[in-house]
Structure formats: structure tokens, C-alpha cells
Design a protein around this motif. Sequence first.
Motif, short mmCIF file in Angstrom:
data_model
loop_
_atom_site.label_atom_id
_atom_site.label_comp_id
_atom_site.label_asym_id
_atom_site.label_seq_id
_atom_site.Cartn_x
_atom_site.Cartn_y
_atom_site.Cartn_z
N ILE A 111 0.85 -1.18 0.00
CA ILE A 111 0.00 0.00 0.00
C ILE A 111 0.90 1.24 0.00
CG2 ILE A 111 -1.82 1.26 1.22
CD1 ILE A 111 -2.76 -1.55 0.48
N HIS A 112 0.70 2.11 -0.98
CA HIS A 112 1.38 3.41 -1.01
C HIS A 112 0.33 4.48 -0.76
CE1 HIS A 112 5.39 2.40 -2.69
NE2 HIS A 112 4.74 1.38 -3.23
N VAL A 113 0.55 5.32 0.22
CA VAL A 113 -0.34 6.44 0.49
C VAL A 113 0.46 7.72 0.31
CG1 VAL A 113 -1.78 7.62 2.19
CG2 VAL A 113 -1.76 5.11 2.10
N ALA A 114 0.04 8.55 -0.66
CA ALA A 114 0.66 9.86 -0.89
C ALA A 114 -0.34 10.93 -0.45
CB ALA A 114 1.03 10.03 -2.36
N THR A 115 0.09 11.79 0.46
CA THR A 115 -0.78 12.83 0.99
C THR A 115 0.09 14.00 1.45
OG1 THR A 115 -2.66 13.25 2.45
CG2 THR A 115 -0.87 11.91 3.36
N ARG A 116 -0.55 15.09 1.80
CA ARG A 116 0.18 16.25 2.31
C ARG A 116 0.57 16.02 3.77
NH1 ARG A 116 -2.79 21.69 -0.02
NH2 ARG A 116 -2.23 21.31 -2.19
N PRO A 117 1.66 16.66 4.22
CA PRO A 117 2.12 16.49 5.61
C PRO A 117 1.33 17.37 6.59
CG PRO A 117 3.66 17.88 4.41
CD PRO A 117 2.61 17.43 3.42
N LEU B 119 4.77 11.83 2.09
CA LEU B 119 4.21 13.12 2.47
C LEU B 119 4.76 14.17 1.52
CD1 LEU B 119 4.49 12.76 6.34
CD2 LEU B 119 2.53 12.28 4.87
N VAL B 120 3.84 14.81 0.78
CA VAL B 120 4.21 15.71 -0.32
C VAL B 120 3.54 17.06 -0.09
CG1 VAL B 120 4.21 16.00 -2.83
CG2 VAL B 120 4.28 13.69 -1.85
#
Length: 174
Positions: A85-91, A115-116
Motif C-alpha cells: 500500500i502506497h499512500v501519498a498525501t500532504r504532511p 508526504l508531499v
Amino acid sequence: MNHSSGRYIHSRLSSKQIPDLLEAIFVGEMISPSSCLWIVSPWISDIPIIDNTTNSFQYLNMTWEPGKIKFSRVLRTLAELGTTIHVATRPLQHNRAFVGRLLEVPTISYIKTHLVEDLHEKGILGDSFYLGGSMNFTYNGMSINEEAVIYKTDPEVVAARRVIYRDRWGGELA
């Protein structure tokens, strides 16, 4: 465009379509898990994904009690099945709370977080589908806001997204 390999959904037309689609996607993932699943959303919450109030999905996970099964629990179950599972989200603190719930299990090696700061893209990518559009994976995104998403199963679209996500954040192509 080949309409047989994609479907556009506008949440203002039917507030139940997006939750039903997300439930169908994740029930399908539980039955036939992707090797790698990407969740990309600037804002992400522990929204209910599978409605197990009548215990009709107990066969997917015998530990699930009747009730609404939340996003983090579904993703942890998929990780237990071997899906990366890859989760990309803002920090943001809001998102960090969700990520924290994801990492409460021994299968954390199967869960990768990215975290992007300036992330705006939204989507879910599995081995055989891509769901993208304007919707964050939050209660407002799923149930309140006027949103538009597209569900694609075209192998070329799925492969192209996989390359984009892998190039941005790492991970495998398979």
C-alpha cells in the motif's frame, strides 16, 4: 475514447454512487488483491469504505464485526494479504492521524507513506483499475462536495499511471 473501459461519475447526480463505487473497488480488492495499491489524496480521512452492518462481508475478514469498516482497517487488511500500500498525501496533522492508524499493525513493511507538501492530485490505482478526479478521500469529498471522478480499467491507462506514480515516489511496476 473507449467508453467500455471507463465510467464518469458526478457526485451531485447521486450521492450514493461514489460510496458504492469505493465499496465495490475495495470488496474486489479483498477478493483479488492487487500486488500494489496507490492511494493519492491531499486530504485523507478514515472514512467508512465497506458497509458491513448486516455482516454480509464477514467472509472478507472474519474479525470484522457488523458495522461500517473504515478506510485504515480495509487498507491494513489488504497489507495483511500481501498488498503493498502506497499512500501519498500532504504532511498535515489531519492526514498524519490517518497515516498513524495505518501503521498500527505488524504489516507496516507493506505500507509506504509519501508526504508531499504541494500534492493536489487525487486517485486510487490498483493492478487493473484507476480511479481519478477531483475528490479527496474524506467525508466531504465522498458525501458532501460536488465531485467528478472517472473509473478506468483500460490496461494502457493503468500502466501509464503506474509508471507516473513509481517515477514520483518509488515502488514497483508490477
